[in-house]
Design an enzyme around this catalytic site. Structure first.
Site, PDB file in Angstrom:
ATOM      1  N   LYS A 179       0.735  -1.291  -0.018  1.00 39.85           N
ATOM      2  CA  LYS A 179       0.041  -0.103   0.249  1.00 39.85           C
ATOM      3  C   LYS A 179       0.913   1.004  -0.101  1.00 39.85           C
ATOM      4  O   LYS A 179       1.953   1.009   0.365  1.00 39.85           O
ATOM      5  CB  LYS A 179      -0.994  -0.011   1.328  1.00 39.85           C
ATOM      6  CG  LYS A 179      -0.307   0.166   2.539  1.00 39.85           C
ATOM      7  CD  LYS A 179      -1.078   0.514   3.558  1.00 39.85           C
ATOM      8  CE  LYS A 179      -0.553   0.814   4.878  1.00 39.85           C
ATOM      9  NZ  LYS A 179      -0.112   2.006   4.939  1.00 39.85           N
ATOM     10  N   ASP A 266      -3.344   6.545   5.327  1.00 38.14           N
ATOM     11  CA  ASP A 266      -2.283   5.854   5.747  1.00 38.14           C
ATOM     12  C   ASP A 266      -3.032   4.296   6.223  1.00 38.14           C
ATOM     13  O   ASP A 266      -2.378   3.257   5.754  1.00 38.14           O
ATOM     14  CB  ASP A 266      -1.318   6.060   6.767  1.00 38.14           C
ATOM     15  CG  ASP A 266      -0.196   5.235   7.060  1.00 38.14           C
ATOM     16  OD1 ASP A 266       0.281   4.610   6.112  1.00 38.14           O
ATOM     17  OD2 ASP A 266       0.480   5.411   8.301  1.00 38.14           O
ATOM     18  N   HIS A 271      -6.422  -0.527   6.273  1.00 40.25           N
ATOM     19  CA  HIS A 271      -6.510  -1.865   7.527  1.00 40.25           C
ATOM     20  C   HIS A 271      -7.862  -1.714   8.081  1.00 40.25           C
ATOM     21  O   HIS A 271      -8.455  -2.708   8.595  1.00 40.25           O
ATOM     22  CB  HIS A 271      -5.385  -1.256   8.486  1.00 40.25           C
ATOM     23  CG  HIS A 271      -4.069  -1.522   7.870  1.00 40.25           C
ATOM     24  ND1 HIS A 271      -3.705  -2.267   6.958  1.00 40.25           N
ATOM     25  CD2 HIS A 271      -2.854  -0.776   8.388  1.00 40.25           C
ATOM     26  CE1 HIS A 271      -2.323  -2.132   6.505  1.00 40.25           C
ATOM     27  NE2 HIS A 271      -1.927  -1.226   7.367  1.00 40.25           N
TER      28      HIS A 271
END
Length: 517
Positions: A179, A266, A271
């Protein structure tokens, strides 16, 4: 001769008795070569190389495994071997073993060059051919792009131009990427188009290291192997769900990567939405790549944003202050951060999953740096009992029942429920039952990159997000990112706290509060 008729139950029993699979045999990677672009970066040095050695130490890499590094350094194979040895001794999880090292070292190769150097990729192709002939890698090669996404198009183009993506029917050529998978929905689609010109989707492995954690995989085991949880896992009994990923550190030396991206892009877009999908998904038919992705895609496509983003989302940024007995810098005072930066270091959002199971249940997601402690957890908070035959004084210390899945660092599951306080009166307060991986199992859990690298080399892809999941995640977050960019400036919060007061107000207006893990 008349044979007895077998009932379906008898057939299943006989089939299970004659199942020839040996469940003691682990997944082992086939003969192959892994080429890592960005081999001198922190990710490769601290995570990838040690994970590969740990796999070799556990006997999970084929003896013919090879590792090829590609970087600008003017190194010989001997220099590269010394670098790899230092990385292993500094960061590997398993102990040093001379026999493992000698076998591992025999497969090390290094190619010096830049991403726009055609001659370097020609040398890489020659190295790959040499490994097939001398090492027995059998034409199996995977390319790990541990590099900035901006360099993906150039590297992928060079791989195609030099024929490194070409395989025969008995071998594989795969690409592994880290990522971020794009910067928004449009760029994610553009990235996929670039990759798919050279590698098929089935040969594209997107690393989300959270999906390699044992506790994340245990969400599936806990939900679908136990009958006691699933009947309660719905809007009839669940009040809300909190998903938290908190760090107690600042950005450290990551200014070049972090500034302009921020906390939400991020980790929240990838996630935390993956954790939400695993928590909210329906039971898959199997744990195959296709069946798992189908159920996660259904959840992500059903996510709905609240109409009022102003009161249901917040971004923040840590200021200077004290944390852990030390004076720490604010984000804008960190090295290489411009004073004009608008980057967030904290984000919280409220979402809904519009399915029959979760209708009306809010999901609260938050992430940030310089928070109270390092922790990642999923808290399923249940509704209060419909009728509590106690007077108010007896239940003043009783909260909502909760099931908390601790992803890190103290991996395990906590169940919070009410119990009578010893004594003559009827007083009830919260108590906890706790399961910890470290207490229940004697063997150490493999680190996430061990599991994911092994799966990628073996072509086992259930733990890797597909392109549809990536696009659905960006479609969820893009409107929020656009709103923040146009309307919102990150609000300040002190180090060591649980974020700005505005984040607490998101839950307070709903009559709820964040857990302080």
């Amino acid at each position: 001769m008349n044979l007895p008729r077998l009932s379906p139950a008898n057939v299943r029993q006989k089939a299970s008795l004659h199942d020839t699979r040996d469940r003691r045999l682990p997944l082992i990677a086939p003969p192959c070569d892994l080429v890592i672009f960005g081999i001198t970066g922190d990710l490769a040095r601290k995570k990838l190389v040690p994970a590969l050695y740990d796999l070799a130490n556990r006997g999970l890499l084929h003896p013919a495994f090879a590792l090829t590094g590609f970087a600008r350094r003017d190194w010989s194979d001997e220099d590269f071997a010394n670098y790899i040895q230092d990385s292993i001794k500094s960061y590997a999880r398993t102990p040093w073993d001379e026999h493992t090292w000698e076998q591992f070292r025999a497969g090390l190769r290094f190619v010096s060059g830049t991403f726009d150097d055609e001659a370097a990729f020609t040398r890489l192709a020659e190295t790959v051919t040499e490994l097939d002939e001398t090492r027995g890698t059998g034409g199996n090669h995977a390319f790990y792009l541990s590099i900035p996404p901006a360099s993906f198009p150039k590297v992928v183009s060079q791989l195609a131009q030099s024929g490194l993506n070409t395989k025969n029917p008995e071998s594989f050529r795969r690409v592994i990427i880290e990522k971020p998978f794009g910067d928004d929905l449009d760029s994610a689609k553009e990235l996929a188009a670039i990759l798919h010109e050279v590698f098929a989707e089935k040969d594209t492995f997107r690393i989300d290291h959270y999906l390699g954690k044992e506790t994340v995989q245990n969400i599936l085991a806990m939900r679908f192997s136990n009958i006691m949880f699933e009947p309660l896992w719905n809007s009839r009994y669940v009040d809300h769900v909190q998903i938290t990923m908190a760090e107690d550190i600042g950005i450290g030396t990551r200014a070049g990567y972090y500034d302009g991206i921020g906390a939400a892009k991020d980790v929240m877009q990838n996630h935390l939405l993956q954790l939400l999908a695993l928590t909210a998904m329906e039971e898959p038919v199997t744990f195959s790549e296709h069946d798992l992705r189908v159920e996660k895609e259904k959840v992500l496509s059903a996510v709905r944003l609240p109409e009022d983003l102003a009161s249901n989302t917040v971004i923040g940024r840590y200021t200077a202050g004290w944390q852990g007995g030390q004076q720490v810098k604010g984000y804008l005072e960190e090295d290489n951060i411009p004073a004009s930066s608008r980057t967030d270091t904290f984000a919280a959002v409220k979402l809904y999953v519009d399915t029959r199971r979760w209708a009306g249940v809010p999901f609260y997601l938050r992430t940030g740096k310089r928070l109270g402690k390092r922790v990642t957890e999923i808290a399923v908070v249940f509704k209060r009992a419909a009728h509590i035959p106690f007077d108010k004084a007896a239940t003043q210390e009783l909260g909502n029942n909760a099931l908390v899945i601790r992803v890190q660092p103290d991996e395990g599951i906590t169940l919070r429920f009410g119990s009578k306080i010893p004594g003559n009166g009827m007083q009830v307060r919260d108590v906890s039952m706790d399961f910890g991986y470290g207490h229940a199992f004697t063997e150490d859990s493999p680190l996430a990159y061990e599991r994911l690298l092994l799966d990628a080399l073996a072509g086992n892809s259930p733990l890797f997000p597909g392109q549809t999941e990536v696009e659905l995640s960006w479609a969820i977050m893009d409107p929020i990112f656009k709103y923040w960019a146009e309307e919102v400036t990150p609000v300040p919060y002190r180090p060591g706290t649980w974020g700005p007061k505005e984040a607490h107000e998101i839950l307070a207006k709903d009559g709820r509060s964040w857990r302080n893990p």
